[in-house]
Design an enzyme around this catalytic site. Sequence first.
Site, PDB file in Angstrom:
ATOM      1  N   SER A  69       2.760  10.346  65.997  1.00  0.00           N
ATOM      2  CA  SER A  69       1.418  10.834  65.658  1.00  0.00           C
ATOM      3  C   SER A  69       0.921  10.350  64.311  1.00  0.00           C
ATOM      4  O   SER A  69      -0.154  10.719  63.872  1.00  0.00           O
ATOM      5  CB  SER A  69       1.391  12.354  65.592  1.00  0.00           C
ATOM      6  OG  SER A  69       2.098  12.897  66.628  1.00  0.00           O
ATOM      7  N   THR A 204      -0.513  15.764  62.830  1.00  0.00           N
ATOM      8  CA  THR A 204      -0.774  15.209  61.511  1.00  0.00           C
ATOM      9  C   THR A 204       0.399  15.568  60.613  1.00  0.00           C
ATOM     10  O   THR A 204       0.919  16.686  60.680  1.00  0.00           O
ATOM     11  CB  THR A 204      -2.036  15.848  60.910  1.00  0.00           C
ATOM     12  OG1 THR A 204      -3.145  15.523  61.744  1.00  0.00           O
ATOM     13  CG2 THR A 204      -2.294  15.366  59.500  1.00  0.00           C
ATOM     14  N   THR A 222      -2.583  10.504  59.851  1.00  0.00           N
ATOM     15  CA  THR A 222      -2.475  10.713  61.292  1.00  0.00           C
ATOM     16  C   THR A 222      -3.112   9.551  62.046  1.00  0.00           C
ATOM     17  O   THR A 222      -3.941   8.830  61.497  1.00  0.00           O
ATOM     18  CB  THR A 222      -3.175  12.021  61.714  1.00  0.00           C
ATOM     19  OG1 THR A 222      -2.994  12.247  63.112  1.00  0.00           O
ATOM     20  CG2 THR A 222      -4.662  11.969  61.429  1.00  0.00           C
ATOM     21  N   ARG A 232     -14.001   8.898  66.638  1.00  0.00           N
ATOM     22  CA  ARG A 232     -13.738  10.296  66.318  1.00  0.00           C
ATOM     23  C   ARG A 232     -12.892  10.410  65.071  1.00  0.00           C
ATOM     24  O   ARG A 232     -11.858   9.764  64.919  1.00  0.00           O
ATOM     25  CB  ARG A 232     -13.010  10.987  67.479  1.00  0.00           C
ATOM     26  CG  ARG A 232     -12.639  12.460  67.222  1.00  0.00           C
ATOM     27  CD  ARG A 232     -11.231  12.598  66.696  1.00  0.00           C
ATOM     28  NE  ARG A 232     -10.758  13.982  66.630  1.00  0.00           N
ATOM     29  CZ  ARG A 232      -9.589  14.354  66.120  1.00  0.00           C
ATOM     30  NH1 ARG A 232      -8.769  13.451  65.632  1.00  0.00           N
ATOM     31  NH2 ARG A 232      -9.235  15.623  66.102  1.00  0.00           N
ATOM     32  N   THR A 255      -2.643  21.178  60.349  1.00  0.00           N
ATOM     33  CA  THR A 255      -2.387  20.335  61.500  1.00  0.00           C
ATOM     34  C   THR A 255      -2.829  21.090  62.734  1.00  0.00           C
ATOM     35  O   THR A 255      -2.940  22.317  62.703  1.00  0.00           O
ATOM     36  CB  THR A 255      -0.883  19.956  61.590  1.00  0.00           C
ATOM     37  OG1 THR A 255      -0.690  19.024  62.646  1.00  0.00           O
ATOM     38  CG2 THR A 255      -0.005  21.170  61.822  1.00  0.00           C
ATOM     39  N   GLY A 256      -3.141  20.377  63.820  1.00  0.00           N
ATOM     40  CA  GLY A 256      -3.595  21.056  65.026  1.00  0.00           C
ATOM     41  C   GLY A 256      -4.832  20.385  65.590  1.00  0.00           C
ATOM     42  O   GLY A 256      -5.066  19.201  65.378  1.00  0.00           O
TER      43      GLY A 256
END
Lengths: 342, 334
Positions: A69, A204, A222, A232, A255-256
């Site tokens: 990631s 991330t 990330t 994006r 993060t998420g």
Amino acid sequence: MGSPGYVPLILALSASCFQADAQIPLVIATWPNQVAVVEAWSSLQSGSCALDAVEKGLHQCEIDQCRGSVGYGGNPDEHGETTLDAMIMNGDTMEVGGVGQLRRIKSAIRVARAVMDHTSHSLLVGESASEFAQNMGFLSEDLTTNISLSMHVKWLNQRCQPNFQKNVVPNPETSCGPYKPIMGPLSKKHGIPALIGNVHNHDTIGMVVIDKTGSIAAGTSTNGLRHKIPGRVGDSPIVGAGAYADSTAGAAAATGIGDIMMRFVPSYQAVEYMRMGIEPAKACQKTIKRIQKYYPQIFGALICANRTGGYGVACSKTPKLNQFHFMVYNPLKASEEIVDCI
Amino acid sequence: MWPCQQHPNPKRENKNCFLPLFGLNGYVLHLAWDTLHSGGSALDAVEKGCSQCEFEQCDGTVGYGGSPDEHGETTLDAMIMNGNTIEVGAVGNLRRIKSAISVARAVMEHTSHSLLVGESASIFAQNMGFLSEDLTSNKSLSIHAEWLSKKCQPNFWKNVFPNAKTSCGPYKRKKGQWSKRHRMPAHVVNVHNHDTIGMIVIDKSRSIVAGTSTNGATHKIPGRVGDSPLVGAGAYADSTAGAAAATGMGDIMMRFLPSYQAVEYMRWGMEPTTACQKVVARIQTYYPKFFGAIICANRTGGYGAACSKCPGFDQFHFMVYNPSETSEQIVDCI
């Protein structure tokens, strides 16, 4: 003013409320990204400041493609390309450098640092950010690998599921694009694809470092959301969203599902809470709860540290995430730790 | 109909209360008001108002044909935020598409994302039916040519060679000791090269929407995105608390999340003017002479504004609309 974080506190108060002895220097990072934390810590030991340690730590993850990631060769967008987001923030001066949708340059965090050191700006994006990077001496190269290519091909074969389109034709829940907008009343459903709350497409690395002088720096890196719409940019390179650092108060990193979390500016809010004297774990939890009011099943986590080295972490409980792993290094420990999600 | 702030009879509901905007002419406000009046939502009103400014190139700092970057290109930043759902749509460094705020709205309504940038955002816009066209005009071209002839002054580079204060680029990183001083170009404090349009609308159902649109800082480094399209920086809206929008040196202001913080202050019950002032004061702790202003509105229609005093800027003008008159208001900077 800040709470007396130097007062020794009970460790591991409860499964979801984590408080720790305040100690600096401190390195704390999201997910069990040991290589990054080891690199940052040893950089501190060799005399680096917090800012350099953050840069070195995150860069290590970019080289190592941490968890797929971070860095090249992961999470391709709808066109199969891997693009990078990163930021770095200096808590002493409040300066920031960020890059969003960086194309064809591997060292996103270093480019972010160059934005901070060589321009008066705070964020550069897209193709133009890549040109800036090349002017700054970074190598332009393909960020695609066999792995990212095969992720993309597999996705195409799955009729491009999941994706992030909504209120378009053809139906994005059953078909690939290209898409055109639906005219007329729009569905109000947020349209979070069921599959995206997955620990393997949302990782991330966010890092907070406090050096021995008490200077605080924070950063993120990330390759963003898998199968994101090209262009994006999520929360990671956005100051106050992906990370925030203020040496007079503390720092936080998130993060998420960045698209949602950024609307609540969580890293900034967590630091505000710590500024008011709230303990780091509580600061993190309160911030997560605010997001949950609108998005009860948000996939996300936040790490928080105050200026004296107290730290805490919180995460939002979802069907796919009920515990969150993170790394902590300070004079007393070098370990992977876990919190239960709320 | 009464202005949004206070009504002589507190029991009487304020209908279609229209809130502070800055940097626009009265016609733009009127258009946004008309949109509300014809049954449009607060989202529609903000979009219409900001779109009109993009079309009219308000002050040369919104829309096509203004504020060319270092390559002479005009690129746009915009955002729109729904205070009911906390949804956001935004575009940064949007190239070759004129209607930035409408593309921002499309990001919000047709994707699960919050921000699209660069060339890819332009491709998205074309897929959504927007026309691709050159955003350069004779005016922006001549601004650029004049800048080139002035050795590319002012610019936003530092710690590079050749010396950015005396020479055009391209630049390379300077080795060795660097200046740690934040370099603010001397001429940049100019209301005509840092004007975002920011708009806040509260409709009769008390839904709050905020939006911004800009062509960014003149002679910016290509790819530069300022505060305007960043949620919590350029603008923020939360129907349970209020809304705010900012203008000024975005590179600096965004580091302090001023719109988000102002709304937080109002959430605690602070008056809008005080909320705005506290936010400005916080930034001044680090940047005493920064150029910037912020407008604030709370959920019951109170509003205020504050600005940071610096050479060439000691008052800030903004507009408040009510149906019988368009009033321009002024605050002294602090």
